[in-house]
Design a protein around this motif. Sequence first.
Motif, PDB file in Angstrom:
ATOM      1  N   GLN A   1       0.796  -1.220   0.000  1.00  0.00           N
ATOM      2  CA  GLN A   1       0.000   0.000   0.000  1.00  0.00           C
ATOM      3  C   GLN A   1       0.828   1.270   0.000  1.00  0.00           C
ATOM      4  O   GLN A   1       0.297   2.344  -0.200  1.00  0.00           O
ATOM      5  CB  GLN A   1      -0.913   0.025   1.233  1.00  0.00           C
ATOM      6  CG  GLN A   1      -1.895  -1.120   1.275  1.00  0.00           C
ATOM      7  CD  GLN A   1      -2.685  -1.108   2.570  1.00  0.00           C
ATOM      8  OE1 GLN A   1      -2.518  -0.222   3.400  1.00  0.00           O
ATOM      9  NE2 GLN A   1      -3.538  -2.079   2.749  1.00  0.00           N
ATOM     10  N   GLY A   2       2.091   1.168   0.267  1.00  0.00           N
ATOM     11  CA  GLY A   2       2.915   2.361   0.326  1.00  0.00           C
ATOM     12  C   GLY A   2       2.590   3.236   1.526  1.00  0.00           C
ATOM     13  O   GLY A   2       2.843   4.414   1.543  1.00  0.00           O
ATOM     14  N   ASN A   3       2.029   2.662   2.590  1.00  0.00           N
ATOM     15  CA  ASN A   3       1.586   3.413   3.750  1.00  0.00           C
ATOM     16  C   ASN A   3       2.414   3.000   4.960  1.00  0.00           C
ATOM     17  O   ASN A   3       2.522   1.828   5.254  1.00  0.00           O
ATOM     18  CB  ASN A   3       0.104   3.119   3.986  1.00  0.00           C
ATOM     19  CG  ASN A   3      -0.499   4.046   5.015  1.00  0.00           C
ATOM     20  OD1 ASN A   3       0.201   4.852   5.605  1.00  0.00           O
ATOM     21  ND2 ASN A   3      -1.774   3.926   5.213  1.00  0.00           N
ATOM     22  N   LYS A   4       2.995   3.980   5.664  1.00  0.00           N
ATOM     23  CA  LYS A   4       3.854   3.669   6.801  1.00  0.00           C
ATOM     24  C   LYS A   4       3.388   4.419   8.051  1.00  0.00           C
ATOM     25  O   LYS A   4       4.163   5.109   8.674  1.00  0.00           O
ATOM     26  CB  LYS A   4       5.297   4.038   6.477  1.00  0.00           C
ATOM     27  CG  LYS A   4       5.900   3.247   5.356  1.00  0.00           C
ATOM     28  CD  LYS A   4       7.231   3.795   4.998  1.00  0.00           C
ATOM     29  CE  LYS A   4       8.305   2.966   5.647  1.00  0.00           C
ATOM     30  NZ  LYS A   4       9.632   3.362   5.244  1.00  0.00           N
ATOM     31  N   LEU A   5       2.158   4.274   8.415  1.00  0.00           N
ATOM     32  CA  LEU A   5       1.653   4.981   9.578  1.00  0.00           C
ATOM     33  C   LEU A   5       1.937   4.168  10.844  1.00  0.00           C
ATOM     34  O   LEU A   5       1.446   3.057  11.003  1.00  0.00           O
ATOM     35  CB  LEU A   5       0.161   5.257   9.433  1.00  0.00           C
ATOM     36  CG  LEU A   5      -0.213   6.129   8.224  1.00  0.00           C
ATOM     37  CD1 LEU A   5      -1.717   6.228   8.072  1.00  0.00           C
ATOM     38  CD2 LEU A   5       0.393   7.512   8.391  1.00  0.00           C
ATOM     39  N   VAL A   6       2.717   4.733  11.750  1.00  0.00           N
ATOM     40  CA  VAL A   6       3.166   4.037  12.947  1.00  0.00           C
ATOM     41  C   VAL A   6       2.011   3.607  13.848  1.00  0.00           C
ATOM     42  O   VAL A   6       1.947   2.433  14.228  1.00  0.00           O
ATOM     43  CB  VAL A   6       4.184   4.907  13.723  1.00  0.00           C
ATOM     44  CG1 VAL A   6       4.550   4.274  15.042  1.00  0.00           C
ATOM     45  CG2 VAL A   6       5.397   5.163  12.868  1.00  0.00           C
TER      46      VAL A   6
END
Length: 186
Positions: free
Chosen positions: A142-147
């Motif tokens: 997804q290309g999403n890196k939300l901690v």
Amino acid sequence: LFWLFSAILLVVLPHATRLPLLVTALFLIFVSWRYLIAVYGWPPISRILRLFLAAFAVMVVYLGHGHILGRDAGVSLLVAMLGVKFLEMYNQRDMYISIVIAYFLIVTHFLYSQSLITAAYMLAVLWIITASLVDLNRHHHQGNKLVPQNLRIAAVLLVQALPIAVLLFAVFPRLGSPLWGLPDDA
């Protein structure tokens, strides 16, 4: 790589007091070297150099313990090889292997201590390693890196695994004495 760096360091940290100083230093050198490669975009390490470093790591473990068999030497060898694997990590498969080795290293802590403090620390490390696995998969797909989302998903996965763990604990027979009660040279 931040999650993976953090998880790897947290899982090896308690072993640092039990490992020979050279093994700990070698592991830290390998992880630092890989971090510098990632930050500065240095070229990958050649296969010949990686083989030499792996052989050197085995030699360092042998020098530290006098052998490479047994509980202590085995854990030292696993830590050293995790450092080598981390150094050669350039694709997603290598990252997955590093995460699996980190999961295995969590179990090795219980060969030395089964206290509640150890269990609590290892549970926190397990959560971070699982979050790094979630991050690796989310980033790839997804290309999403939300901690916060990674930590929440990891927590949900661990809670979902709890009933299976309780069932396995209840179903599997227990031995009269633990396997890790063997002498160091067994």
